[in-house]
Every structure is written in C-alpha cells, then in structure tokens.
Design a protein around this motif. Structure first.
Motif, mmCIF file in Angstrom:
data_model
loop_
_atom_site.group_PDB
_atom_site.id
_atom_site.type_symbol
_atom_site.label_atom_id
_atom_site.label_comp_id
_atom_site.label_asym_id
_atom_site.label_seq_id
_atom_site.Cartn_x
_atom_site.Cartn_y
_atom_site.Cartn_z
ATOM 1 N N ALA A 32 0.848 -1.189 0.000
ATOM 2 C CA ALA A 32 0.000 0.000 0.000
ATOM 3 C C ALA A 32 0.883 1.239 0.000
ATOM 4 N N ASP A 33 0.381 2.297 -0.609
ATOM 5 C CA ASP A 33 1.118 3.557 -0.663
ATOM 6 C C ASP A 33 1.115 4.187 0.730
ATOM 7 N N PRO A 34 2.273 4.334 1.377
ATOM 8 C CA PRO A 34 2.295 4.886 2.739
ATOM 9 C C PRO A 34 1.872 6.350 2.806
ATOM 10 N N SER A 35 1.860 7.048 1.668
ATOM 11 C CA SER A 35 1.441 8.448 1.670
ATOM 12 C C SER A 35 -0.081 8.593 1.591
ATOM 13 N N ALA A 36 -0.790 7.490 1.342
ATOM 14 C CA ALA A 36 -2.251 7.530 1.294
ATOM 15 C C ALA A 36 -2.811 7.559 2.713
ATOM 16 N N ARG A 37 -3.810 8.393 2.943
ATOM 17 C CA ARG A 37 -4.414 8.464 4.270
ATOM 18 C C ARG A 37 -5.448 7.362 4.482
#
Length: 269
Positions: free
Chosen positions: A241-246
């Motif tokens: 998963a994209d760690p910058s996604a909330r």
C-alpha cells in the motif's frame, strides 16, 4: 499412444504450462482493471467512508462532507454544524452519525443530523457510539469505561460489559460488523470482541490509521501494507500500500485511495 505421450511429458514442460496459466490469469486481472480516475479535493481530507452501494464520502478539513459516485462524480455536499465524531454511511439512504460535542446520535439521511440525545442512564460521559444492527447503538461511556448496546426502539440496555483496563484509553474508532465489535485503541491495537463483549483477537501495528470491511474480511493499513483478516476462519493476507495515502477503501467494484488533496479511483469492472 495417448497414454505414452502423457507419460513422456517432462517436468520442465509441466512447469512451462503452469507458468503460462499463471501469466494468463495475471493478464486477465490487469485487463479487468480500468484506468484510474483522479479527483482534486476542495480541502484536506481528514476522513473517508464508503457505503454498501459503493459510493464514497470524504470529510474535508473545513467540516464539509462530500459524496462521490464510484466513477468520481460529485453527488452531494453537506455542511454539518460540527464534524461528526462517528459517521457510518451504511446503505447510503439510512446512515448513522454521532456528534460528541452536542451529544447527539442516531440514524439519519445524508444532509441531516440526528436529534436523539444520549441520556445519562445509558452513558454519563459518552465518548464513542456506533450503530448496532438497524435499531440499536453501542455506547462507550468514558466515566466508567462501560460498553452498552442500547435498543433505540425500546430504550433498553441489551448488553453491557466493562472494557479491560488495558483498553481504557486512546479509544479512537468503534464499529460493529457481522455481529462483532471492533475498537481501535491508539494507533497500534485493533481489538475484536464478540457480540457479548468477550475479547477474541488483538491485531497490532505501528500506525493503524483506519479499518473497514469487505465481505468476510476486516482490512486496515499499517505504514506501507494493507492487511486483511478473515473474521470467520482467521486467515490473514496482505498487499503493498502507498504509505502516503491516508485511507484505502475497497468495494466489489472499485478501490479508493485517498490522499490529503486528492482521491484516485480504480474500477475493477
């Protein structure tokens, strides 16, 4: 003749055939995904939700709630008097909301607020509330850390238990799903109870920002990984998963990846 040919197949041939099948399946999976749609948000996303039909709800910093279709079309906008402490869009027509500052909770429609006050007989210091089926709510009372399931029709407490001391602080989010009760404690523990308050499981992480459900699975993001936990057989799996996604929200038809200023929607069919 045919039997002899089958027997003479080498192990390498079998491996090649299996590999070709895997590649074909992967190709079908990629083909089934449609190109992503990107939506620019009018403010910073601070919360995100999805209802059963598959529509997306974004709460932005200025306390607006925005409703989008699975294709990214803006369907509605609501400006409540305050940001809801708990918001559950459920089936999109009958929603649940809890407003801690005004002590209001109950079922409502998009664009309206509940009018039911949580009386002291149910909670002296209500902290969290969530829906319990179609006629009830769970209330977490911070005065004594009791959990009560209240029937809103009869106004009677159906189930009551006290949270174990280790879970009595930093209670962030609470939900009921498939007869189970879920409590997010801090950002490192997600506790699962059965419908009578017996603790069943503790899932741990380093930065648990949210959790949600799809089918029989509970899912949640922790840093750069999206975890899945099957509620009925206990199996677990994960994917990057994209760690910058909330927030990352899933339906049978789409994947919503919510960033501070935008949403990326990927359709599966």
């Amino acid at each position: 003749m045919l039997f002899t040919m089958v027997r003479t197949l080498s192990l390498n041939h079998l491996k090649a055939e299996a590999l070709s099948l895997l590649l074909a399946a992967a190709g079908l999976s990629v083909y089934a995904q449609q190109p992503g749609v990107e939506i620019a948000l009018p403010g910073e996303a601070v919360n995100a939700f999805v209802d059963r039909p598959g529509d997306l709800y974004i709460q932005v910093r200025n306390e607006r709630l925005l409703k989008y279709s699975k294709d990214g079309k803006l369907l509605g906008e609501f400006r409540p008097k305050e940001a809801p402490t708990v918001f559950e869009p459920r089936d999109g027509a009958r929603m649940f909301a809890y407003y801690r500052k005004r002590n209001l909770a109950g079922f409502t429609g998009f664009g309206t607020e509940p009018v039911t006050t949580l009386h002291e007989e149910f909670a002296v210091e209500p902290w969290l509330a969530c829906s319990a089926g179609d006629k009830g709510i769970w209330i977490l009372d911070r005065a004594d850390f009791s959990m009560k399931r209240v029937n809103l029709t009869s106004l009677k407490t159906e189930i009551e238990f006290t949270l174990p001391q280790e879970f009595q602080h930093d209670n962030i989010q609470m939900r009921e799903y498939q007869g189970f009760l879920f409590l997010l404690v801090g950002q490192n523990r997600l506790v699962l109870f059965n419908g009578f308050g017996k603790r069943l499981k503790i899932l741990t992480g380093q930065q648990l920002r949210f959790f949600n459900f799809i089918g029989e699975d509970l899912y949640y993001a922790d840093n750069d990984t999206l975890h899945f936990y099957n509620l009925f057989d206990g199996t677990q799996r994960s994917e990057p998963a994209d760690p910058s996604a909330r927030f990352i929200l899933l339906t049978d038809e789409a994947r919503f990846v919510v960033y501070p200023g935008k949403v990326v929607i990927t359709r599966f069919k």
